[in-house]
Design a protein around this motif. Structure first.
Motif, PDB file in Angstrom:
ATOM      1  N   MET A  95      31.056  43.110  55.073  1.00  0.00           N
ATOM      2  CA  MET A  95      30.869  42.687  55.354  1.00  0.00           C
ATOM      3  C   MET A  95      30.783  41.264  55.357  1.00  0.00           C
ATOM      4  O   MET A  95      31.215  40.321  55.752  1.00  0.00           O
ATOM      5  CB  MET A  95      29.284  42.999  56.467  1.00  0.00           C
ATOM      6  N   GLU A 132      28.147  52.291  61.248  1.00  0.00           N
ATOM      7  CA  GLU A 132      28.328  50.295  61.904  1.00  0.00           C
ATOM      8  C   GLU A 132      28.979  50.061  61.520  1.00  0.00           C
ATOM      9  O   GLU A 132      28.719  48.847  61.707  1.00  0.00           O
ATOM     10  CB  GLU A 132      26.044  50.315  61.013  1.00  0.00           C
ATOM     11  N   PHE A 136      31.058  47.196  63.355  1.00  0.00           N
ATOM     12  CA  PHE A 136      31.246  44.833  62.621  1.00  0.00           C
ATOM     13  C   PHE A 136      32.796  45.314  62.901  1.00  0.00           C
ATOM     14  O   PHE A 136      33.039  43.645  62.818  1.00  0.00           O
ATOM     15  CB  PHE A 136      30.678  45.765  60.500  1.00  0.00           C
ATOM     16  N   PHE A 140      33.436  41.567  64.712  1.00  0.00           N
ATOM     17  CA  PHE A 140      34.713  40.957  64.280  1.00  0.00           C
ATOM     18  C   PHE A 140      35.802  40.539  65.083  1.00  0.00           C
ATOM     19  O   PHE A 140      35.906  39.273  64.626  1.00  0.00           O
ATOM     20  CB  PHE A 140      34.900  41.765  62.197  1.00  0.00           C
ATOM     21  N   VAL A 256      29.272  37.178  65.085  1.00  0.00           N
ATOM     22  CA  VAL A 256      28.822  38.544  64.753  1.00  0.00           C
ATOM     23  C   VAL A 256      27.964  38.825  64.865  1.00  0.00           C
ATOM     24  O   VAL A 256      26.869  39.528  65.506  1.00  0.00           O
ATOM     25  CB  VAL A 256      29.887  38.275  63.261  1.00  0.00           C
ATOM     26  N   MET A 260      26.017  42.115  66.484  1.00  0.00           N
ATOM     27  CA  MET A 260      25.848  43.214  65.917  1.00  0.00           C
ATOM     28  C   MET A 260      24.133  43.514  65.864  1.00  0.00           C
ATOM     29  O   MET A 260      24.004  44.673  66.772  1.00  0.00           O
ATOM     30  CB  MET A 260      25.492  42.854  64.765  1.00  0.00           C
ATOM     31  N   LEU A 290      22.535  42.878  57.512  1.00  0.00           N
ATOM     32  CA  LEU A 290      23.765  41.605  57.757  1.00  0.00           C
ATOM     33  C   LEU A 290      22.207  40.150  56.575  1.00  0.00           C
ATOM     34  O   LEU A 290      23.075  39.789  57.477  1.00  0.00           O
ATOM     35  CB  LEU A 290      22.464  41.463  59.536  1.00  0.00           C
TER      36      LEU A 290
END
Length: 314
Positions: A95, A132, A136, A140, A256, A260, A290
Motif C-alpha cells: 500500500m 483488505e 485498497f 486507490f 484513500v 479505507m 494504514l
C-alpha cells in the motif's frame, strides 16, 4: 483439499501472495524450513521502514527521512506483527509502495510513466496479499481517478490511468482466477442475509460500539510510541501545503485512508461475527496497515524552505 469448506476456520478464501512466496522459496531450497518465513517476514518489515525513510529523504532531505523511519521503526506493534509473520505487514508495504511510486511520477512532472506502472503493480500485489488489499485497490483507483479529473481533467486522466492499469493487470488476473476457481465464499459475505443485514444496519448500538473502538484503538494501537493525532497535528501545523507534486499525492493518500476506514466501518457494521470480538481481534491490525501511509502523508505535507508556494492562514 486446501480450499475445502471444512477448513473455513483457516480462511481459505484469503489471497496467496505470502504463502505462495514461502512455498516457492521452500521448493527452491528443497526443504521446508522455518528460516524461510522468518526471512520473508524480516524482509517485508524492514523494507517498509526502508521505503518510508528513502521516500521522505528523497523529497524532504535525509534528516526528515530518518525521522520518519525512526517513527515507524519505533512502533512496537509493527515489529510484533512482523515477527508473528502476519500478512498485514506485507500489505502495508505494498500500500505504501503504491503511493510512493505515484508520488515519484508527479514529483518528476510525469517524466517517469514507468513509476505509474509500478504503482499499479504494487496495488495489484496488495490485492493478492489480503482481502483488505482488494478494498485498497478499489479506493486507490477511485481516489486517483477523481483527483486527476478534478485537478487535471479527463485528457490527463487517460494518459496516466493506462500505465497504472497495465501494471495492475497481471496481478489482478491472478486474483480473479483464484477467487473464481478455487476460493470458497468469504465467511463475512456468506453470513449475510437480507433480514439479518438490515437489522445490523439499523442497530444504533453497533454504530456506537464501532465508533468507540475506532476512537480508543486509534489512540493506543501504536503501543506507546506517540498519539497519531498529535503527530499529524504537529506536522500539519508546520504548513498544510507543500509543492503541487506532493500535495496531489498527499490528497490521494488522505482520500484513500478515509475511504479505507469507511470500508472497515461498513464491514464491522454488517459482520455476522460477534461484533466486540471482531473489533478487538482485528482493528489494531487494520489501523497498522494504514500507519506507514499516515506517517508518509504527514511528512509529505511539510513545507520546506525555498518552496514557491506560501502558507495561507484563513
Amino acid at each position: 483439499e486446501l480450499f475445502s469448506s471444512q477448513l473455513a476456520w483457516s480462511h481459505p478464501d484469503y489471497p496467496l501472495l505470502l504463502p505462495g512466496l514461502i512455498a516457492l522459496l521452500w521448493r527452491c531450497h528443497h526443504s521446508v524450513t522455518p528460516v524461510v518465513p522468518i526471512i520473508v517476514a524480516f524482509g517485508f518489515t524492514f523494507s517498509t521502514i526502508g521505503l518510508l525513510t528513502a521516500s521522505i529523504a528523497k523529497t524532504h532531505g535525509k534528516t526528515l527521512g530518518l525521522l520518519a523511519g525512526v517513527m515507524l521503526l519505533g512502533t512496537p506493534f509493527l515489529i510484533q506483527l512482523g515477527a508473528n509473520q502476519y500478512a498485514d505487514v506485507p500489505l502495508a508495504y505494498y500500500m505504501l509502495a503504491t503511493l510512493v511510486l505515484l508520488g515519484h511520477h508527479f514529483q518528476h512532472d510525469g517524466k517517469h510513466p514507468g513509476a505509474l506502472s509500478l504503482a499499479g503493480m504494487a496495488a495489484g500485489f496488495a490485492a493478492w496479499t489480503k482481502n483488505e488489499g482488494l478494498l485498497f485497490l478499489m479506493v486507490f483507483l477511485l481516489a486517483f481517478i477523481a483527483s486527476m479529473i478534478l485537478l487535471k481533467g479527463f485528457k490527463a486522466l487517460l494518459s496516466t490511468l493506462l500505465p497504472v492499469l497495465k501494471g495492475l493487470l497481471p496481478a489482478i488476473l491472478v486474483v480473479f482466477y483464484f477467487k473464481g476457481h478455487f476460493a470458497p465464499a468469504n465467511d463475512l459475505v456468506a453470513g449475510q442475509s437480507h433480514g439479518a443485514t438490515l437489522t445490523r444496519l439499523l442497530s444504533p448500538g453497533r454504530y456506537i460500539l464501532i465508533l468507540k473502538y475506532y476512537l480508543l484503538r486509534s489512540l493506543d494501537f501504536t503501543r506507546g510510541l506517540i498519539n497519531p493525532y498529535v503527530l499529524g497535528l504537529f506536522l500539519w501545523l508546520q504548513c498544510p501545503f507543500g509543492s503541487y507534486s506532493t500535495s496531489i499525492t498527499a490528497l490521494i493518500a488522505i482520500v484513500v485512508m478515509t475511504l479505507m476506514l469507511g470500508g472497515y466501518f461498513l464491514i464491522y457494521l454488517t459482520t455476522p461475527n460477534d461484533l466486540q470480538w471482531h473489533l478487538g481481534s482485528s482493528l489494531n491490525r487494520l489501523l497498522l496497515q494504514l500507519w506507514p501511509i499516515f506517517i508518509w502523508t504527514c511528512f509529505q505535507l511539510i513545507k520546506l524552505e525555498g518552496q514557491e508556494q506560501e502558507c495561507e492562514v484563513k
